[in-house]
Design a protein around this motif. Sequence first.
Motif, PDB file in Angstrom:
ATOM      1  N   THR B 206       0.834  -1.203   0.000  1.00  0.00           N
ATOM      2  CA  THR B 206       0.000   0.000   0.000  1.00  0.00           C
ATOM      3  C   THR B 206       0.870   1.255   0.000  1.00  0.00           C
ATOM      4  N   PHE B 207       1.913   1.235   0.833  1.00  0.00           N
ATOM      5  CA  PHE B 207       2.805   2.393   0.935  1.00  0.00           C
ATOM      6  C   PHE B 207       3.532   2.620  -0.391  1.00  0.00           C
ATOM      7  N   TRP B 208       3.991   1.520  -0.982  1.00  0.00           N
ATOM      8  CA  TRP B 208       4.712   1.583  -2.270  1.00  0.00           C
ATOM      9  C   TRP B 208       3.832   2.225  -3.348  1.00  0.00           C
ATOM     10  N   LEU B 209       2.581   1.743  -3.431  1.00  0.00           N
ATOM     11  CA  LEU B 209       1.684   2.252  -4.465  1.00  0.00           C
ATOM     12  C   LEU B 209       1.302   3.707  -4.199  1.00  0.00           C
ATOM     13  N   ALA B 210       1.213   4.082  -2.923  1.00  0.00           N
ATOM     14  CA  ALA B 210       0.923   5.479  -2.581  1.00  0.00           C
ATOM     15  C   ALA B 210       2.082   6.375  -3.021  1.00  0.00           C
ATOM     16  N   LEU B 211       3.303   5.911  -2.786  1.00  0.00           N
ATOM     17  CA  LEU B 211       4.472   6.687  -3.214  1.00  0.00           C
ATOM     18  C   LEU B 211       4.498   6.813  -4.732  1.00  0.00           C
ATOM     19  N   LYS B 212       4.170   5.707  -5.401  1.00  0.00           N
ATOM     20  CA  LYS B 212       4.157   5.737  -6.863  1.00  0.00           C
ATOM     21  C   LYS B 212       3.138   6.760  -7.359  1.00  0.00           C
ATOM     22  N   ALA B 213       1.961   6.747  -6.753  1.00  0.00           N
ATOM     23  CA  ALA B 213       0.920   7.709  -7.140  1.00  0.00           C
ATOM     24  C   ALA B 213       1.374   9.144  -6.860  1.00  0.00           C
ATOM     25  N   ALA B 214       2.252   9.301  -5.853  1.00  0.00           N
ATOM     26  CA  ALA B 214       2.761  10.637  -5.513  1.00  0.00           C
ATOM     27  C   ALA B 214       3.926  11.046  -6.416  1.00  0.00           C
ATOM     28  N   GLY B 215       4.277  10.188  -7.388  1.00  0.00           N
ATOM     29  CA  GLY B 215       5.302  10.577  -8.361  1.00  0.00           C
ATOM     30  C   GLY B 215       6.681  10.013  -8.109  1.00  0.00           C
ATOM     31  N   VAL B 216       6.778   9.010  -7.236  1.00  0.00           N
ATOM     32  CA  VAL B 216       8.074   8.380  -6.994  1.00  0.00           C
ATOM     33  C   VAL B 216       8.224   7.204  -7.964  1.00  0.00           C
ATOM     34  N   ALA B 217       9.307   7.185  -8.741  1.00  0.00           N
ATOM     35  CA  ALA B 217       9.493   6.160  -9.777  1.00  0.00           C
ATOM     36  C   ALA B 217      10.013   4.859  -9.174  1.00  0.00           C
ATOM     37  N   PRO B 218       9.337   3.726  -9.418  1.00  0.00           N
ATOM     38  CA  PRO B 218       9.908   2.436  -9.005  1.00  0.00           C
ATOM     39  C   PRO B 218      11.203   2.176  -9.767  1.00  0.00           C
ATOM     40  N   CYS B 219      12.247   1.786  -9.043  1.00  0.00           N
ATOM     41  CA  CYS B 219      13.568   1.566  -9.635  1.00  0.00           C
ATOM     42  C   CYS B 219      14.077   0.193  -9.217  1.00  0.00           C
ATOM     43  N   GLY B 220      14.816  -0.445 -10.129  1.00  0.00           N
ATOM     44  CA  GLY B 220      15.292  -1.789  -9.854  1.00  0.00           C
ATOM     45  C   GLY B 220      16.755  -1.817  -9.440  1.00  0.00           C
ATOM     46  N   LEU B 221      17.247  -3.035  -9.275  1.00  0.00           N
ATOM     47  CA  LEU B 221      18.635  -3.219  -8.823  1.00  0.00           C
ATOM     48  C   LEU B 221      19.644  -2.701  -9.846  1.00  0.00           C
ATOM     49  N   GLY B 222      19.264  -2.673 -11.115  1.00  0.00           N
ATOM     50  CA  GLY B 222      20.175  -2.163 -12.145  1.00  0.00           C
ATOM     51  C   GLY B 222      20.532  -0.710 -11.876  1.00  0.00           C
ATOM     52  N   ALA B 223      19.507   0.114 -11.674  1.00  0.00           N
ATOM     53  CA  ALA B 223      19.740   1.530 -11.378  1.00  0.00           C
ATOM     54  C   ALA B 223      20.428   1.678 -10.025  1.00  0.00           C
ATOM     55  N   ARG B 224      20.061   0.849  -9.079  1.00  0.00           N
ATOM     56  CA  ARG B 224      20.695   0.930  -7.757  1.00  0.00           C
ATOM     57  C   ARG B 224      22.205   0.721  -7.897  1.00  0.00           C
ATOM     58  N   ASP B 225      22.600  -0.179  -8.792  1.00  0.00           N
ATOM     59  CA  ASP B 225      24.028  -0.456  -8.962  1.00  0.00           C
ATOM     60  C   ASP B 225      24.749   0.713  -9.629  1.00  0.00           C
ATOM     61  N   THR B 226      24.167   1.305 -10.659  1.00  0.00           N
ATOM     62  CA  THR B 226      24.858   2.428 -11.321  1.00  0.00           C
ATOM     63  C   THR B 226      24.885   3.653 -10.409  1.00  0.00           C
ATOM     64  N   LEU B 227      23.852   3.816  -9.594  1.00  0.00           N
ATOM     65  CA  LEU B 227      23.821   4.957  -8.665  1.00  0.00           C
ATOM     66  C   LEU B 227      24.890   4.808  -7.586  1.00  0.00           C
TER      67      LEU B 227
END
Lengths: 130, 362
Positions: B206-227
């Motif tokens: 629920t929290f995840w989907l609320a954040l997504k609706a608030a404009g937070v982009a879901p990101c995967g491990l690929g981006a986590r690694d380059t970041l």
Amino acid sequence: MSNVPGDLRYTKSHEWVRALPDGSVEVGITDHAQNALGDLVFVEVPQTGRQVGAGDAFAVVESVKAASDVYSPVGGEVVAGNDALASQPELINQEPYGQGWIARLKPGSLADVEGLLDAAAYEAFLASEA
Amino acid sequence: MTQRTPLHPVHLELGARMVDFGGWDMPLAYGSQIEEHHAVRRDAGMFDVSHMCVVDLHGAAVRDLLSRLLANDVGRLKVPGKALYSCMLREDGGVIDDLIAYFIEEGWFRLVVNAGTAVKDLEWIGRHAAQAGVKVAPRRDLAMIAVQGPNARARVVSQMPAVYQERVLALAPFFGVAGGELFVARTGYTGEDGFEVMLPAVQAPTFWLALKAAGVAPCGLGARDTLRLEAGMNLYGNDMDEGVGPLESGLGWTVVLDGERDFIGREALVEQKRRGGLRRLVGLVLEDRGVLRAHQRVLAGEAGEGEITSGGWSPTMERSIALARVPAGTGDRVQVDLRGRLVSARVVKPPFVRHGQVLVNV
């Protein structure tokens, strides 16, 4: 689901081949391949004039995940490399069957092209790998 | 048997490409990994980091226990909520794991350890905790979501219960605050501002989907690694492991050798320092085209050879960067054996990127 256009030929290493009216062929990697690789960041296209054998590694596509060889589906002479990919490797992600083509070859033998998979066979191959 | 986080069904629902990571079925990317990377640098992105293991330690002797188990000094944690990054070492100085320790209150510390090392970490911590009378409680009932980026904090606060909003907004960097079963810390592993939110597993989707609706982009491990690579942050198993110590992994700043504190691994590190000639973990910026990858050979001329420990593409710098372990005496330029081709790279001091800004000369 991956896009597999009906008018192209394919390899099991996920290249596609388009027969052009002048007898040359255009080669690229399939939608399935670009999707599996992820965002492409670097492409090395073959030099014009290079002679390649069928199955030779003749290009390199490098994504955020890994570097992969691209194998020439047919033997022959490279008549053009897609230089746009040097600055825009993402064309392969965006249009794998269009502006994302990698090279054009003059095949040594048209039988090479006819021996490749057709769309139905490639789709069946993808299904068997899934 | 592959493990799944409480957010696993949400990742599938969002069409994520899944990948095995340390025995967990995790999202690699939801769409373009590079777009996810940019979302974190420029706006706000979120990561499911529930595969990491939250471990609560309770007992009168917990501070003394951590003082012995961690190479960084928990004595620095004087104010409740304060966090500390540290390595946990073997007697021979090899790194068992890197972790974050939160001082919640006297007699209660919380650790967050890596997913792939959690079993051996718990075994190691448990063995020493038993002797000290400290209770070890792995919190697999909690999920953890890292929300990172310049706009991350505002978005998280907008989705929090009103009673917590003020306290969460007031958090200084590297501090956390508990509110019931919710724990919010101003920490992360991307080089951007943001929060890591621990919450009951059942509330996570629920929290995840609320954040997504608030404009937070879901990101995967690929981006986590380059970041994290751009931020010059080590990945356990790549940049350090049980075979190599913190002093040769760019983590000397996390080791406190001053004073008399007798932590596990101390003697080995003191001996390594005495002998000298230690290898260094440095940053590399590729000057030619191509992408540097882990395990490629680094040629440092007279100094000898080293190896890339983490390499990849920097979406922010639009060129390839790497972390590499190189011999003492390595100069400011090296060559890398990139699949049989020798390419030139510049040696730099990480981080490469912090808070959206490129920090090394390109």
